[in-house]
Write an enzyme that holds these catalytic residues in place. Structure first.
Site, short mmCIF file in Angstrom:
data_model
loop_
_atom_site.label_atom_id
_atom_site.label_comp_id
_atom_site.label_asym_id
_atom_site.label_seq_id
_atom_site.Cartn_x
_atom_site.Cartn_y
_atom_site.Cartn_z
N GLY A 16 -2.76 14.15 12.25
CA GLY A 16 -4.16 14.18 12.64
C GLY A 16 -4.44 14.39 14.11
O GLY A 16 -5.43 13.86 14.63
N SER A 17 -3.63 15.22 14.78
CA SER A 17 -3.93 15.43 16.20
C SER A 17 -5.20 16.26 16.39
O SER A 17 -5.96 16.05 17.34
CB SER A 17 -2.74 16.05 16.94
OG SER A 17 -2.56 17.40 16.57
N ASN A 18 -5.45 17.21 15.49
CA ASN A 18 -6.72 17.96 15.59
C ASN A 18 -7.90 17.05 15.26
O ASN A 18 -8.96 17.14 15.90
CB ASN A 18 -6.69 19.17 14.66
CG ASN A 18 -5.98 20.34 15.29
OD1 ASN A 18 -6.51 20.95 16.21
ND2 ASN A 18 -4.77 20.63 14.82
N ARG A 48 -6.38 20.00 -10.45
CA ARG A 48 -6.98 20.21 -9.12
C ARG A 48 -8.50 20.04 -9.16
O ARG A 48 -9.11 19.56 -8.21
CB ARG A 48 -6.66 21.61 -8.60
CG ARG A 48 -5.21 21.77 -8.20
CD ARG A 48 -4.96 23.14 -7.56
NE ARG A 48 -3.55 23.30 -7.30
CZ ARG A 48 -2.93 22.86 -6.21
NH1 ARG A 48 -3.60 22.24 -5.26
NH2 ARG A 48 -1.63 23.04 -6.03
N ARG A 75 -3.66 20.72 0.90
CA ARG A 75 -3.90 20.96 -0.53
C ARG A 75 -4.72 22.24 -0.70
O ARG A 75 -5.64 22.50 0.09
CB ARG A 75 -4.70 19.82 -1.18
CG ARG A 75 -4.06 18.47 -1.10
CD ARG A 75 -2.74 18.39 -1.81
NE ARG A 75 -2.82 18.64 -3.24
CZ ARG A 75 -1.74 18.80 -4.01
NH1 ARG A 75 -0.52 18.78 -3.47
NH2 ARG A 75 -1.87 18.99 -5.31
N ASN A 111 -11.74 25.42 8.95
CA ASN A 111 -10.30 25.14 8.95
C ASN A 111 -9.72 25.62 10.27
O ASN A 111 -10.23 26.56 10.87
CB ASN A 111 -9.62 25.89 7.79
CG ASN A 111 -8.13 25.58 7.73
OD1 ASN A 111 -7.72 24.42 7.84
ND2 ASN A 111 -7.30 26.60 7.55
N HIS A 113 -6.18 27.11 11.84
CA HIS A 113 -4.91 27.71 11.41
C HIS A 113 -4.09 28.06 12.65
O HIS A 113 -4.61 28.66 13.60
CB HIS A 113 -5.18 28.98 10.59
CG HIS A 113 -3.93 29.62 10.08
ND1 HIS A 113 -3.20 29.07 9.04
CD2 HIS A 113 -3.26 30.71 10.49
CE1 HIS A 113 -2.14 29.83 8.82
NE2 HIS A 113 -2.15 30.82 9.69
N ASP A 115 -6.79 31.10 4.15
CA ASP A 115 -6.72 31.61 5.54
C ASP A 115 -7.41 32.96 5.71
O ASP A 115 -6.97 33.81 6.50
CB ASP A 115 -5.25 31.72 6.00
CG ASP A 115 -4.54 30.37 5.98
OD1 ASP A 115 -5.22 29.35 6.17
OD2 ASP A 115 -3.32 30.35 5.78
N GLU A 172 -5.32 24.72 19.84
CA GLU A 172 -6.04 24.18 18.67
C GLU A 172 -6.99 23.05 19.09
O GLU A 172 -8.14 23.00 18.67
CB GLU A 172 -5.05 23.65 17.64
CG GLU A 172 -4.16 24.71 17.03
CD GLU A 172 -3.27 24.16 15.95
OE1 GLU A 172 -3.73 23.33 15.15
OE2 GLU A 172 -2.09 24.55 15.88
C1 GRF Z 1 -2.04 22.13 12.83
O1 GRF Z 1 -1.11 22.98 13.44
C2 GRF Z 1 -3.07 22.92 12.08
O2 GRF Z 1 -3.36 24.14 12.68
C3 GRF Z 1 -2.39 23.16 10.76
O3 GRF Z 1 -1.71 21.97 10.48
C4 GRF Z 1 -1.40 21.31 11.71
C5 GRF Z 1 -1.96 19.94 11.62
O4 GRF Z 1 -1.63 19.17 12.75
N1 GRF Z 1 -3.36 23.53 9.76
P1 GRF Z 1 -2.42 17.85 13.06
O5 GRF Z 1 -2.30 16.97 11.81
O6 GRF Z 1 -3.83 18.21 13.35
O7 GRF Z 1 -1.71 17.24 14.23
#
Ligand code: GRF
Length: 228
Positions: A25-27, A79, A105, A121, A123, A159, A188
């Site tokens: 969860g860094s983003n 699903r 998922r 999203n 990517h 994507d 990101e």
């Molecule tokens: C990120 O590189 C994002 O682009 C990809 O999965 C990774 C998730 O990283 N979809 P984090 O959990 O946000 O650190």
């Protein structure tokens, strides 16, 4: 309440955002940090994970954000039932916008359709290049000289949705997958909050599959100059 105060209230209403995660969860953390600014147009009100042990859940809790787990294992191969369970949680929290942030998922077209233009999203590649997994390794193997990250609206095809924002890094001759991934990750963390801000401010329009920001079409990745 006067007409004037009503209109200033609605102008200030922040969009209610759910971040969907599967891992560290860094983003998500970058979005939470950005949303702490008083003038940020969105608030992160929910972090939802399909994995009970996702590291990002602790980060969310320590920031006082509601968390929920919809464990995909409970639903086996169904699903649609998994997506319905997520939708119930999102509705219960009155969510306006959904941010997928390392959410691992595949979503049903029916669920995606409920969030058209409201689900983003991130990517780790310059789409349309390197859709799918292992983007950094594939970029290195392909001899790419420019790599980066993309924020896009989610459509049923993986994507492939309209691109809201991208930014690039140079690929260095001595790059390893880990070094390249770390540099892309800093991109990101910068572009996801910036893209969410634009969407929450209602400044992004989609015309024929392309995003326009304040009326200007988002340029192709080929127009990008790497920041690092
Ligand atoms: C990120 O590189 C994002 O682009 C990809 O999965 C990774 C998730 O990283 N979809 P984090 O959990 O946000 O650190």
């Amino acid at each position: 309440m006067t007409a004037r105060s009503i209109s200033s209230c609605s102008a200030m209403a922040k969009k209610r955002v759910a971040v969907l995660i599967s891992g560290r969860g860094s983003n998500m953390a970058a979005l939470i940090e950005a949303a702490k600014a008083p003038d940020y147009p969105a608030e992160i009100v929910l972090v939802l994970s399909n994995k009970p042990d996702a590291g990002g859940l602790d980060t969310a809790r320590s920031n006082g954000i509601a968390t929920a787990v919809v464990d995909h294992k409970t639903y086996g191969k169904d699903r649609a039932a998994f997506d319905r369970a997520m939708q119930e949680v999102l509705l219960a929290h009155r969510i306006d916008l959904v941010c997928l942030a390392g959410f691992m998922r595949l979503l049903t077209p029916e669920f995606v359709g409920l969030w058209t233009g409201r689900m983003l999203n991130i990517h780790p590649a310059l789409l349309p290049a390197f859709k799918g997994l292992d983007t950094h390794k594939r970029a290195l193997d392909a001899g790419a000289t420019i790599h980066g990250a993309t924020v896009h609206f989610v459509v049923p095809e993986m994507d492939a949705g309209p691109i809201i924002m991208q930014d690039a890094v140079s690929v260095r001759p001595d790059d390893t997958e880990a070094a390249l991934a770390a540099r892309v990750l800093t991109v990101e963390h910068r572009i996801y909050p910036a893209a969410l801000k634009l969407v929450a401010e209602d400044r992004v329009r989609v015309v024929d599959g392309n995003c326009f920001i304040d009326g200007t079409r988002v340029p192709d990745a080929s127009a990008l100059t790497p920041a690092t």
